[in-house]
Structure formats: structure tokens, C-alpha cells
Design a protein around this motif. Structure first.
Motif, mmCIF file in Angstrom:
data_model
loop_
_atom_site.group_PDB
_atom_site.id
_atom_site.type_symbol
_atom_site.label_atom_id
_atom_site.label_comp_id
_atom_site.label_asym_id
_atom_site.label_seq_id
_atom_site.Cartn_x
_atom_site.Cartn_y
_atom_site.Cartn_z
ATOM 1 N N ALA A 122 0.875 -1.100 -0.133
ATOM 2 C CA ALA A 122 0.186 0.044 -0.024
ATOM 3 C C ALA A 122 0.819 1.008 0.215
ATOM 4 C CB ALA A 122 -0.894 -0.109 1.161
ATOM 5 N N MET A 123 2.115 1.173 0.936
ATOM 6 C CA MET A 123 2.947 2.215 0.770
ATOM 7 C C MET A 123 3.326 2.642 -0.505
ATOM 8 S SD MET A 123 6.049 3.163 2.912
ATOM 9 C CE MET A 123 7.352 2.007 2.417
ATOM 10 N N ASP A 124 3.852 1.411 -1.345
ATOM 11 C CA ASP A 124 4.384 1.928 -2.433
ATOM 12 C C ASP A 124 3.270 2.611 -3.708
ATOM 13 O OD1 ASP A 124 6.690 0.666 -2.055
ATOM 14 O OD2 ASP A 124 6.129 -1.504 -2.743
ATOM 15 N N ARG A 125 2.215 1.858 -3.329
ATOM 16 C CA ARG A 125 0.954 2.380 -4.482
ATOM 17 C C ARG A 125 0.760 3.864 -3.951
ATOM 18 N NH1 ARG A 125 -1.557 5.136 -6.547
ATOM 19 N NH2 ARG A 125 -3.548 4.726 -7.718
ATOM 20 N N MET A 126 0.597 4.225 -2.718
ATOM 21 C CA MET A 126 0.326 5.517 -2.331
ATOM 22 C C MET A 126 1.532 6.631 -2.704
ATOM 23 S SD MET A 126 -1.219 4.838 1.587
ATOM 24 C CE MET A 126 -1.888 6.181 2.008
ATOM 25 N N ALA A 127 2.586 6.041 -2.551
ATOM 26 C CA ALA A 127 3.753 6.724 -3.055
ATOM 27 C C ALA A 127 3.610 7.519 -4.262
ATOM 28 C CB ALA A 127 5.239 6.249 -2.678
ATOM 29 N N GLN A 128 3.004 6.810 -5.250
ATOM 30 C CA GLN A 128 2.823 7.116 -6.762
ATOM 31 C C GLN A 128 1.972 8.432 -6.830
ATOM 32 O OE1 GLN A 128 0.829 4.172 -9.095
ATOM 33 N NE2 GLN A 128 2.478 2.462 -8.154
ATOM 34 N N ASP A 129 1.196 8.559 -5.795
ATOM 35 C CA ASP A 129 0.375 10.031 -5.996
ATOM 36 C C ASP A 129 0.994 10.921 -5.219
ATOM 37 O OD1 ASP A 129 -1.405 8.417 -7.529
ATOM 38 O OD2 ASP A 129 -2.399 7.783 -5.932
ATOM 39 N N LEU A 130 2.018 10.957 -4.257
ATOM 40 C CA LEU A 130 2.360 11.991 -3.592
ATOM 41 C C LEU A 130 3.177 13.162 -4.403
ATOM 42 C CD1 LEU A 130 3.962 10.265 -0.494
ATOM 43 C CD2 LEU A 130 1.614 11.001 -0.746
ATOM 44 N N PRO A 131 3.066 14.424 -3.832
ATOM 45 C CA PRO A 131 3.830 15.553 -4.600
ATOM 46 C C PRO A 131 5.223 15.113 -4.758
ATOM 47 C CG PRO A 131 2.334 16.167 -3.103
ATOM 48 C CD PRO A 131 2.428 14.911 -2.700
ATOM 49 N N ASP A 132 5.993 15.502 -5.899
ATOM 50 C CA ASP A 132 7.161 15.220 -6.131
ATOM 51 C C ASP A 132 8.446 15.989 -5.297
ATOM 52 O OD1 ASP A 132 6.619 13.030 -8.174
ATOM 53 O OD2 ASP A 132 6.745 14.783 -9.807
ATOM 54 N N HIS A 133 7.770 17.190 -4.812
ATOM 55 C CA HIS A 133 8.580 18.036 -4.101
ATOM 56 C C HIS A 133 8.796 17.748 -2.802
ATOM 57 C CE1 HIS A 133 4.684 19.947 -3.625
ATOM 58 N NE2 HIS A 133 4.941 20.311 -2.204
ATOM 59 N N TRP A 134 8.024 16.819 -2.065
ATOM 60 C CA TRP A 134 8.058 16.516 -0.803
ATOM 61 C C TRP A 134 9.710 15.782 -0.435
ATOM 62 C CZ3 TRP A 134 3.182 13.883 1.420
ATOM 63 C CH2 TRP A 134 2.124 14.718 1.562
ATOM 64 N N THR A 135 9.883 16.152 0.931
ATOM 65 C CA THR A 135 10.880 15.607 1.374
ATOM 66 C C THR A 135 10.860 14.404 1.693
ATOM 67 O OG1 THR A 135 10.676 16.580 3.631
ATOM 68 C CG2 THR A 135 11.897 17.987 1.886
ATOM 69 N N PRO A 136 11.704 13.414 2.122
ATOM 70 C CA PRO A 136 11.678 12.455 2.635
ATOM 71 C C PRO A 136 11.119 12.329 4.088
ATOM 72 C CG PRO A 136 13.857 12.309 1.551
ATOM 73 C CD PRO A 136 13.320 13.618 1.587
ATOM 74 N N ALA A 137 11.341 13.391 4.819
ATOM 75 C CA ALA A 137 11.089 13.392 6.155
ATOM 76 C C ALA A 137 9.295 13.730 6.052
ATOM 77 C CB ALA A 137 11.382 14.695 6.844
ATOM 78 N N LYS A 138 8.693 14.703 5.205
ATOM 79 C CA LYS A 138 7.576 14.726 4.789
ATOM 80 C C LYS A 138 6.727 13.322 4.395
ATOM 81 C CE LYS A 138 3.775 17.138 4.225
ATOM 82 N NZ LYS A 138 2.917 17.537 5.449
ATOM 83 N N ARG A 139 7.147 12.579 3.503
ATOM 84 C CA ARG A 139 6.977 11.437 3.038
ATOM 85 C C ARG A 139 6.669 10.496 4.383
ATOM 86 N NH1 ARG A 139 7.184 10.783 -2.662
ATOM 87 N NH2 ARG A 139 7.251 8.660 -2.432
ATOM 88 N N HIS A 140 7.647 10.442 4.845
ATOM 89 C CA HIS A 140 7.616 9.551 6.332
ATOM 90 C C HIS A 140 6.518 9.758 7.290
ATOM 91 C CE1 HIS A 140 9.354 6.975 9.424
ATOM 92 N NE2 HIS A 140 9.249 8.200 10.327
ATOM 93 N N GLU A 141 6.333 11.442 7.350
ATOM 94 C CA GLU A 141 5.269 11.672 8.187
ATOM 95 C C GLU A 141 3.906 11.232 7.613
ATOM 96 O OE1 GLU A 141 3.090 15.894 9.293
ATOM 97 O OE2 GLU A 141 5.270 15.811 8.637
ATOM 98 N N PHE A 142 3.716 11.560 6.436
ATOM 99 C CA PHE A 142 2.482 11.080 5.746
ATOM 100 C C PHE A 142 2.154 9.746 5.999
ATOM 101 C CE2 PHE A 142 0.340 9.591 1.956
ATOM 102 C CZ PHE A 142 -0.830 10.412 1.990
ATOM 103 N N PHE A 143 3.272 8.788 5.720
ATOM 104 C CA PHE A 143 3.021 7.241 5.847
ATOM 105 C C PHE A 143 2.613 6.883 7.046
ATOM 106 C CE2 PHE A 143 5.371 7.119 1.745
ATOM 107 C CZ PHE A 143 4.343 7.012 0.758
ATOM 108 N N ARG A 144 3.267 7.454 8.076
ATOM 109 C CA ARG A 144 3.281 7.032 9.538
ATOM 110 C C ARG A 144 1.619 7.633 10.092
ATOM 111 N NH1 ARG A 144 7.042 8.895 14.207
ATOM 112 N NH2 ARG A 144 5.319 7.506 15.032
#
Length: 72
Positions: free
Chosen positions: A43-65
Motif C-alpha cells: 500500500a505504501m508503494d502504491r500511495m507513493a505514486q500519488d504524492l507530490p514530487d517536491h516532498w522531502t523524505p521526512a514529509k513522506r515519512h510523516e505522511f505514511f506514519r
């Protein structure tokens, strides 16, 4: 013994969820009996496809958590 969701089954479930019916910022995946978390990883792999490209790794981590929840 140890039981785990087969990767192919988890991928099938994730790919058949109604992704287009829920805005990406409101998506939450809950997996009861998560074990090794195979479904959550897919699900994380699939959700990542739709996230904004400019997000930092920390922002992506927070989103998934906040949106990937598993219990055992």
C-alpha cells in the motif's frame, strides 16, 4: 508457525482498491493482523505514486506514519 500474506495476494488487493475514489491526502490503510506488514508495504508503494514530487523524505515519512496502520 509463522504465517504471512503472500506478496502476490497483497499486491492484488492493493491494486484493486478504489484509489481514484478517495483523494490522496485522505487515504488511510488499516491492516488487522499485520504480521510482517506485507500489505502495508504494498500500500505504501502504491500511495507513493500519488504524492507530490517536491516532498522531502521526512514529509513522506510523516505522511505514511499517519496513514499506514497495522496491528497484530
Amino acid at each position: 508457525g509463522v504465517h504471512s500474506t503472500p506478496s502476490g495476494l497483497a499486491e492484488y488487493i492493493v491494486e484493486n482498491l478504489p484509489w481514484d475514489q478517495v483523494p490522496w491526502e485522505k487515504r488511510v490503510i488499516f491492516e488487522p493482523f499485520s504480521g510482517h506488514g506485507i500489505l502495508l508495504a504494498k500500500a505504501m508503494d502504491r500511495m507513493a505514486q500519488d504524492l507530490p514530487d517536491h516532498w522531502t523524505p521526512a514529509k513522506r515519512h510523516e505522511f505514511f506514519r499517519e496513514r499506514l496502520i497495522g496491528v497484530e
